[in-house]
Design an enzyme around this catalytic site. Sequence first.
Site, short mmCIF file in Angstrom:
data_model
loop_
_atom_site.label_atom_id
_atom_site.label_comp_id
_atom_site.label_asym_id
_atom_site.label_seq_id
_atom_site.Cartn_x
_atom_site.Cartn_y
_atom_site.Cartn_z
N ASP A 163 16.00 9.37 -11.66
CA ASP A 163 15.83 9.46 -10.20
C ASP A 163 15.99 10.91 -9.74
O ASP A 163 15.24 11.39 -8.88
CB ASP A 163 16.86 8.56 -9.51
CG ASP A 163 16.86 7.17 -10.11
OD1 ASP A 163 15.80 6.55 -10.11
OD2 ASP A 163 17.91 6.74 -10.61
N HIS B 291 21.05 2.71 -9.24
CA HIS B 291 19.67 2.94 -9.72
C HIS B 291 18.85 1.72 -9.28
O HIS B 291 18.67 0.76 -10.02
CB HIS B 291 19.65 3.11 -11.23
CG HIS B 291 18.26 3.17 -11.79
ND1 HIS B 291 17.39 4.19 -11.49
CD2 HIS B 291 17.57 2.32 -12.61
CE1 HIS B 291 16.23 3.97 -12.10
NE2 HIS B 291 16.31 2.85 -12.78
P1 NAD Z 1 11.14 -2.94 -23.92
O1 NAD Z 1 10.97 -4.38 -23.59
O2 NAD Z 1 9.96 -2.17 -24.38
O3 NAD Z 1 12.26 -2.78 -25.04
C1 NAD Z 1 13.50 -3.38 -24.94
C2 NAD Z 1 13.97 -3.68 -26.33
O4 NAD Z 1 15.29 -4.20 -26.23
C3 NAD Z 1 13.13 -4.74 -27.04
O5 NAD Z 1 12.67 -4.24 -28.29
C4 NAD Z 1 14.07 -5.92 -27.22
O6 NAD Z 1 13.86 -6.62 -28.44
C5 NAD Z 1 15.43 -5.19 -27.22
N1 NAD Z 1 16.55 -6.04 -26.87
C6 NAD Z 1 16.61 -7.08 -26.01
N2 NAD Z 1 17.84 -7.62 -26.01
C7 NAD Z 1 18.58 -6.89 -26.86
C8 NAD Z 1 19.92 -6.98 -27.30
N3 NAD Z 1 20.74 -7.93 -26.86
N4 NAD Z 1 20.36 -6.06 -28.19
C9 NAD Z 1 19.54 -5.11 -28.66
N5 NAD Z 1 18.24 -4.99 -28.30
C10 NAD Z 1 17.78 -5.89 -27.41
O7 NAD Z 1 11.84 -2.26 -22.65
P2 NAD Z 1 11.95 -0.70 -22.33
O8 NAD Z 1 10.74 -0.26 -21.59
O9 NAD Z 1 12.35 0.05 -23.55
O10 NAD Z 1 13.15 -0.74 -21.26
C11 NAD Z 1 14.45 -1.09 -21.66
C12 NAD Z 1 15.35 -1.21 -20.43
O11 NAD Z 1 15.50 0.05 -19.79
C13 NAD Z 1 14.84 -2.17 -19.35
O12 NAD Z 1 15.91 -2.93 -18.84
C14 NAD Z 1 14.29 -1.23 -18.29
O13 NAD Z 1 14.26 -1.81 -17.02
C15 NAD Z 1 15.31 -0.12 -18.38
N6 NAD Z 1 14.93 1.18 -17.79
C16 NAD Z 1 15.89 1.88 -17.14
C17 NAD Z 1 15.60 3.12 -16.59
C18 NAD Z 1 16.64 3.90 -15.84
O14 NAD Z 1 16.27 4.91 -15.22
N7 NAD Z 1 17.91 3.55 -15.87
C19 NAD Z 1 14.31 3.65 -16.75
C20 NAD Z 1 13.35 2.91 -17.44
C21 NAD Z 1 13.67 1.67 -17.97
C1 LMR Z 2 12.50 3.10 -13.53
O1 LMR Z 2 13.11 3.54 -12.56
O2 LMR Z 2 11.40 3.55 -13.87
C2 LMR Z 2 13.12 2.00 -14.35
O3 LMR Z 2 14.34 1.56 -13.79
C3 LMR Z 2 12.20 0.87 -14.61
C4 LMR Z 2 11.98 0.03 -13.38
O4 LMR Z 2 12.20 -1.18 -13.45
O5 LMR Z 2 11.56 0.57 -12.35
#
Ligand code: NAD
Ligand code: LMR
Length: 327
Positions: free
Chosen positions: A159, A187
């Site tokens: 962010d 967030h």
């Molecule tokens: P994705 O679905 O591509 O990958 C997530 C992975 O986590 C998958 O491979 C899945 O098998 C694994 N997983 C699920 N449960 C699990 C567990 N209990 N233990 C270990 N692994 C597990 O998703 P992504 O695009 O990599 O995003 C992951 C997370 O990050 C999401 O919750 C997304 O919303 C979040 N995210 C946060 C931010 C932020 O700024 N904080 C930014 C982007 C994404």
């Molecule tokens: C983001 O800010 O890009 C992540 O938290 C993914 C989402 O769900 O927006």
Amino acid sequence: MTQPLRVAVTGAAGNISYSLLFRLAAGDCYGSNQPVILQLLEIPPAMKALEGVVMELQDCAFPLLAGIETSDDPKVAFRGANQIFLVGSRPRSKGMERNELIAVNGPIFVGQGRAIQEHAAKDVFVVTVGNPCNTNAFIAMKNAPEVPRSRFTAMTRLDQNRAVAQLALKTGKPVSAVENLIIYGNHSSTMFPDFANAKVAGQSAVQAAGDAAWLQGPYLKTIQQRGAAIIEARGASSAASAAAAAIDHMRDAWFGTGERCVSMAVPSDGSYGIPDGTMFSLPVRCKGKGQWEIVKGASHDAFAKAKIAETLKELQDEAAVVKDLCN
Ligand code: NAD
Ligand code: LMR
């Protein structure tokens, strides 16, 4: 030879990790003299895909990659881990708010918090990326009461990076000219980028933008809704930019920020009227090796105070929903 750092990453076969792991192994986070052992956690159905990621990591022949371990058990994946990236969890899809993921993702962080307490290294430092990340970090922290709570953080650096980039575009200045642009709160779509205390090329950001209404309106909305806009455009949530922000967060915590202030969701100490222990994004100065302090003294006008109160209320509502996961 420097002792390798044990770096655990959950969700290692997912989209964010597909960028994150390669940057960790290349030395982008802990520096070009620090070997790392990657300890990768996945769920059983994704272990096959993880094998492919491991093959690709091997095929890069990264000189700093001192080992790769994989597991579907957090007790194994967190054993001796110094640094932990909690990424693994389900991303939201179009039209959802991040806190709609609490029911499916929150429970993951109960077992992982316990495993961190029992198996990670004494100096463990954790960033939570999986959404809703403030509340998931809070759950993990509450389930690891013997680990100092300062070791648990959540990521709002994406962010901050978005807020910096949009201000740089508006003012026509480079991103490096934007300073002290801190995200407050959750967030989520209530997060508050504190533009009034930011500077652009040494000048107040409000003066540099020359448009207070833009900052309070379209700018604020763009930052708050950027994640949703990416999902709408890409059909999937941000991945490479999220990995880059996770690297920024952990690199700053590891090397320190000097006088520079960065945004991190950390357990509050009561500063800015945020109740003690709330996992709230605040201005933080890092002192290196996972030590940090909240920077106090930023003043907020009525507009900022109302936005900070709104994002606090949302986090308190989320904490009430996960109360049973935090005993
Ligand atoms: P994705 O679905 O591509 O990958 C997530 C992975 O986590 C998958 O491979 C899945 O098998 C694994 N997983 C699920 N449960 C699990 C567990 N209990 N233990 C270990 N692994 C597990 O998703 P992504 O695009 O990599 O995003 C992951 C997370 O990050 C999401 O919750 C997304 O919303 C979040 N995210 C946060 C931010 C932020 O700024 N904080 C930014 C982007 C994404
Ligand atoms: C983001 O800010 O890009 C992540 O938290 C993914 C989402 O769900 O927006």
